[in-house]
Enzyme design. Structure first.
Site, PDB file in Angstrom:
ATOM      1  CG  HIS A 158      81.354  96.570  34.167  1.00 20.04           C
ATOM      2  ND1 HIS A 158      81.404  97.123  35.431  1.00 20.04           N
ATOM      3  CD2 HIS A 158      80.911  95.290  34.338  1.00 20.04           C
ATOM      4  CE1 HIS A 158      81.016  96.219  36.319  1.00 20.04           C
ATOM      5  NE2 HIS A 158      80.702  95.097  35.677  1.00 20.04           N
ATOM      6  CD  GLU A 159      79.371  92.877  31.777  1.00 20.27           C
ATOM      7  OE1 GLU A 159      79.922  91.820  32.099  1.00 20.27           O
ATOM      8  OE2 GLU A 159      78.535  93.441  32.501  1.00 20.27           O
ATOM      9  CG  HIS A 162      83.558  91.224  34.947  1.00 23.89           C
ATOM     10  ND1 HIS A 162      83.865  91.205  36.290  1.00 23.89           N
ATOM     11  CD2 HIS A 162      82.379  91.894  34.839  1.00 23.89           C
ATOM     12  CE1 HIS A 162      82.901  91.841  36.961  1.00 23.89           C
ATOM     13  NE2 HIS A 162      82.005  92.268  36.109  1.00 23.89           N
ATOM     14  CE1 TYR A 173      81.481  89.594  39.915  1.00 25.76           C
ATOM     15  CE2 TYR A 173      79.515  88.277  40.294  1.00 25.76           C
ATOM     16  CZ  TYR A 173      80.115  89.442  39.856  1.00 25.76           C
ATOM     17  OH  TYR A 173      79.340  90.466  39.353  1.00 25.76           O
ATOM     18  CD  GLU A 182      80.399  93.746  39.290  1.00 25.24           C
ATOM     19  OE1 GLU A 182      80.147  94.883  38.884  1.00 25.24           O
ATOM     20  OE2 GLU A 182      80.355  92.748  38.574  1.00 25.24           O
ATOM     21  CG  ASP A 255      74.972  91.830  44.278  1.00 25.45           C
ATOM     22  OD1 ASP A 255      75.211  91.289  43.181  1.00 25.45           O
ATOM     23  OD2 ASP A 255      75.412  92.945  44.601  1.00 25.45           O
ATOM     24  CG  HIS A 260      76.585  94.133  41.120  1.00 18.89           C
ATOM     25  ND1 HIS A 260      76.365  92.779  41.194  1.00 18.89           N
ATOM     26  CD2 HIS A 260      77.038  94.367  39.862  1.00 18.89           C
ATOM     27  CE1 HIS A 260      76.637  92.221  40.029  1.00 18.89           C
ATOM     28  NE2 HIS A 260      77.055  93.158  39.201  1.00 18.89           N
TER      29      HIS A 260
HETATM   30 ZN    ZN Z   1      80.273  93.310  36.548  1.00 19.11          ZN
END
Ligand code: ZN
Length: 339
Positions: A158-159, A162, A173, A182, A255, A260
């Protein structure tokens, strides 16, 4: 550096907020660090040295400080260390590199052999992991709510995804483009895990962060792509707020505009497509999403509809009308029309 390159944490702020309000000290400190990250538009310069044409990993150990990159404890080709956290980070970077390289022919996250660096044991009881535009950083978790953030391969995928988005579509974002940013990380994070395990779409758990919640927490993961909104329901964490359909889209300023939260909608569209096509999700479904994010046609502020239309076009360009129609049907399942 664009907003997309700011530090993207795996645990959303609303989860830590709630824990902090209940007096959970590790969550309060983790949140303070995350807020610092968000406010501090990262100014790290990307490495300018000519990269080697192979995978190059470096793992640092912050030894519970907040200093990056920490002491180097494992480099590419080096032997495993006695620290399982270091080895999981090393192997997770390798598994992520393998998906992009072997399936999509992409050389590292920038497509130009960017070295993959990670720091483990960041902070004390730090309840998060993030990509800071330059490297992966993992906390150990507090052991009460979250365990070691290197535990989940999909979190690592996931990271790093990005990073791929940062170097390709550069989706802002914020709001829907942020939720797409995301979602792309959840999609490719899950694909890293599925590819490493050799799982077909119907064998995969379609969970993000399965195994990340400490024993005693009522939940199975941070998010569910198969069934958004059902990953956890816990007295301390609250209930998973993700919608699976545009009818339940959440309008919020928190957020970054629910990045998310509303990511559940495109997440579920991908799940619908992958299971409708069957077989390995990284093949046709993943290829279409990969073509879309790297195709150069997405605006930085693309909304769900613009992204959905681009995936239909990518499905038609790479495959045929039948596949494109399956993509259209998947988006229709979540209430997004591509016509
Ligand atoms: Zn993320």
């Amino acid at each position: 550096m664009t907003a997309a390159a700011r530090r993207c944490t795996i645990v959303p702020p609303f989860v830590l907020d709630r824990l902090a309000e209940q007096g959970h000290e590790a969550a309060r400190r983790s949140l303070a660090l995350d807020t610092l990250h968000r406010d501090n538009r990262l100014a790290t310069a990307l490495a300018t040295a000519a990269p080697a044409h192979h995978l190059t990993r470096t793992i640092g150990d912050a030894r519970h400080s907040q200093r990056l990159p920490g002491r180097t404890v494992r480099i590419e080709g080096g032997a495993a260390t006695p620290d399982a956290t270091v080895n999981r980070a090393y192997d997770g970077l390798g598994a992520t590199f393998a998906l992009y390289e072997q399936v999509y022919g992409r050389h590292s996250i920038d497509g130009a052999w960017l070295p993959l660096d990670a720091t483990v044991h960041y902070g004390r009881d730090y309840d998060n992991a993030f990509w800071d535009g330059n490297r992966m950083v993992f906390g150990d978790g507090d052991g009460v709510i979250f365990v070691d953030f290197t535990s989940c391969l999909d979190v690592i995928g996931h990271e790093l995804a990005h990073g791929v988005t940062q170097y390709s579509a550069g989706l802002d974002y914020q709001g829907q483009s942020g939720a797409l940013n995301e979602s792309l990380s959840d999609v490719f994070g899950s694909l890293v895990k599925q590819y490493a395990a050799g799982q077909s779409a119907d064998q995969a758990d379609w969970l993000i962060g399965a195994g990340l919640l400490a024993p005693g927490v009522h939940g199975v993961a941070l998010r569910s792509m198969k069934d958004p909104g059902t990953a956890y329901d816990d007295e301390r964490l609250g209930k998973d707020p993700q919608p699976a359909h545009m009818d339940d889209y959440v309008d919020t300023a928190d957020d970054n505009g629910g990045v998310h939260i509303n990511s559940g909608i495109p997440n579920h569209a991908f799940y619908q497509l992958a299971t409708a096509l069957g077989g390995s999700a990284w093949e046709r479904a993943g290829q279409i999403w990969y073509d879309t994010v790297t195709g150069g046609t997405l605006a930085h502020d693309s909304d769900f509809t613009a992204f959905a239309r681009a995936t239909v076009a990518a499905g038609r360009a790479r495959y045929d009308d039948t596949v494109a129609n399956t993509v259209t049907a998947a988006w229709s399942e979540v209430g997004i029309s591509t016509s």
